[in-house]
Design a protein around this motif. Structure first.
Motif, short mmCIF file in Angstrom:
data_model
loop_
_atom_site.label_atom_id
_atom_site.label_comp_id
_atom_site.label_asym_id
_atom_site.label_seq_id
_atom_site.Cartn_x
_atom_site.Cartn_y
_atom_site.Cartn_z
N LEU A 213 0.83 -1.21 0.00
CA LEU A 213 0.00 0.00 0.00
C LEU A 213 0.87 1.26 0.00
O LEU A 213 0.51 2.27 -0.63
CB LEU A 213 -0.93 0.00 1.21
CG LEU A 213 -2.04 -1.06 1.22
CD1 LEU A 213 -2.74 -1.07 2.57
CD2 LEU A 213 -3.03 -0.80 0.09
N TYR A 214 1.98 1.22 0.71
CA TYR A 214 2.88 2.37 0.75
C TYR A 214 3.38 2.72 -0.66
O TYR A 214 3.40 3.88 -1.06
CB TYR A 214 4.06 2.07 1.66
CG TYR A 214 5.05 3.22 1.78
CD1 TYR A 214 4.83 4.25 2.69
CD2 TYR A 214 6.19 3.25 0.99
CE1 TYR A 214 5.73 5.30 2.81
CE2 TYR A 214 7.09 4.30 1.09
CZ TYR A 214 6.85 5.33 2.00
OH TYR A 214 7.74 6.37 2.09
N GLY A 215 3.78 1.69 -1.41
CA GLY A 215 4.25 1.93 -2.76
C GLY A 215 3.14 2.36 -3.70
O GLY A 215 3.29 3.32 -4.47
N ILE A 216 2.01 1.68 -3.62
CA ILE A 216 0.89 1.96 -4.52
C ILE A 216 0.40 3.39 -4.34
O ILE A 216 0.02 4.06 -5.30
CB ILE A 216 -0.25 0.96 -4.28
CG1 ILE A 216 0.10 -0.39 -4.89
CG2 ILE A 216 -1.57 1.46 -4.86
CD1 ILE A 216 0.38 -0.34 -6.39
N ALA A 217 0.36 3.88 -3.10
CA ALA A 217 -0.09 5.25 -2.85
C ALA A 217 0.76 6.26 -3.60
O ALA A 217 0.32 7.39 -3.86
CB ALA A 217 -0.05 5.54 -1.35
N ARG A 218 1.96 5.86 -3.97
CA ARG A 218 2.89 6.73 -4.70
C ARG A 218 3.01 6.32 -6.17
O ARG A 218 3.92 6.76 -6.88
CB ARG A 218 4.26 6.70 -4.01
CG ARG A 218 4.22 7.35 -2.63
CD ARG A 218 5.33 6.90 -1.71
NE ARG A 218 5.28 7.64 -0.45
CZ ARG A 218 4.40 7.39 0.54
NH1 ARG A 218 3.53 6.41 0.41
NH2 ARG A 218 4.41 8.13 1.64
N GLY A 219 2.12 5.45 -6.59
CA GLY A 219 2.12 5.01 -7.99
C GLY A 219 3.18 4.00 -8.32
O GLY A 219 3.50 3.78 -9.49
#
Length: 346
Positions: A213-219
């Motif tokens: 989720l941390y990575g996805i929130a930043r695309g």
């Protein structure tokens, strides 16, 4: 594919075209496997009990599913995919990820490739597909659902992080109902809300999914498209035509499900360590109980006894049940597989 099962049935039977139809859901205890877009206008959805669907759409037509036919059509679609790239990762019979970085046709545009594939499926199979195009798997999946039916939605790299900021968390691929509710309890409603948390904080709240989720929130999503997928679980389940609540009937149905599951498990070859019992009662409440062994499960009578004990602990006396399921996971090969995936095999 758009309303895949229903679209195949409408294609093959002209009398069904333009009408609200549901595949599956036969009988009073049935559940909808797929609904045509004509039926969806009335609020009919997959996984909906047939009696609820009929209340929403009294003119709904039910069609018995023919999964061998759907699988055959899926193979034809897959053949079209492979014309353009050999890197195809199926998600189900009607959906797949394609890595077209090096297309067989040396086309320089993923958007043009997606349009060509849509055209081939329409012209050769008389079916409609939607496509999502982006620079990673997460965004491509999200994009594929943005403009259905017959959609082609593109999220270029410069727009990815902004798009995710506005995305409701319940629309995140891989985020189920329970996780979504937990996120909302922490004031996380859209992608932008995730940016307020550090990676460690998200890991503490959501386990290994927190890093994702941390990575996805930043695309950011570095997962590769894998041409070969690893089966995560093997199971069997049965929904009963009538609710059952007496011990004899429950034991009889459990035996049927257990024997079917064990046969599939033996045929799978790989051994697992986590066995799960699934029970659904007449109010559609689902209970799952799992046991993880230190050694791989090989003793049939031993695991049956443990599942029987789990069932006795889980069933409430006098509360009728409508489904029993058994599955196994934690296979030998999974020790080296750390990719976050959402897979169900029944």
């Amino acid at each position: 594919m758009d309303a895949f099962y229903a679209s195949v049935e409408q294609r093959d039977n002209p009398d069904l075209r333009g009408k609200p139809i549901a595949v599956g859901g036969l009988g009073g205890r049935g559940v909808i496997a797929a609904a045509s877009y004509e039926a969806r206008k009335f609020g009919v959805r997959s996984a909906m009990p047939s009696r609820v669907a009929l209340r929403k759409c009294p003119t709904l037509l039910f069609v018995k599913p023919t999964f061998e036919k759907y699988k055959a059509v899926s193979n034809e679609i897959n053949a079209i995919f492979h014309r353009y790239t050999s890197i195809v990762e199926p998600l189900s019979l009607d959906e797949a990820f394609l890595d077209v970085t090096y297309s067989k046709y040396e086309m320089q545009s993923a958007t043009l490739i997606a349009q060509e594939i849509k055209n081939d499926i329409r012209n050769e199979l008389s079916l409609i597909a939607s496509a999502g195009v982006s620079y990673n798997k997460f965004l491509a999946k999200i994009a594929s659902d943005q403009d259905k039916p017959d959609g082609l939605f593109v999220i270029p790299p410069e727009e990815g992080p902004t798009f995710i900021k506005q995305l409701p968390i319940e629309d995140f691929f891989g985020v189920g109902k329970v996780t979504a509710e937990k996120m909302k309890a922490n004031n996380i409603f859209v992608g932008e809300d995730l940016l307020a948390y550090s990676k460690i904080e998200l890991q503490q709240m959501f386990g290994k999914t927190g890093s994702f989720l941390y990575g996805i929130a930043r695309g950011i999503d570095h997962r590769k498209v894998k041409a070969t997928r690893i089966r995560k679980s093997v199971g069997a389940e049965q929904t009963f035509s009538e609710n059952i609540n007496d011990e004899i009937s429950i034991n009889e149905k459990f035996t049927q499900v257990f024997e079917k599951w064990w046969e599939r498990y033996e045929n799978h070859k790989l051994k697992g360590r986590t066995v799960t019992l699934k029970i659904r009662n007449f109010e559609f409440e689902t209970i799952t109980r799992s046991i993880t062994e230190t050694e791989y499960i090989t003793n049939k009578s031993d695991v049956r006894q443990k599942l029987t004990d789990l069932m006795r602990e889980s069933i409430v006396a006098g509360v009728p049940i409508r489904l029993i399921g058994v599955s196994i996971s934690g296979f030998e090969i999974e020790e080296t597989d750390t990719e976050v995936q959402q897979l169900t095999f029944w």
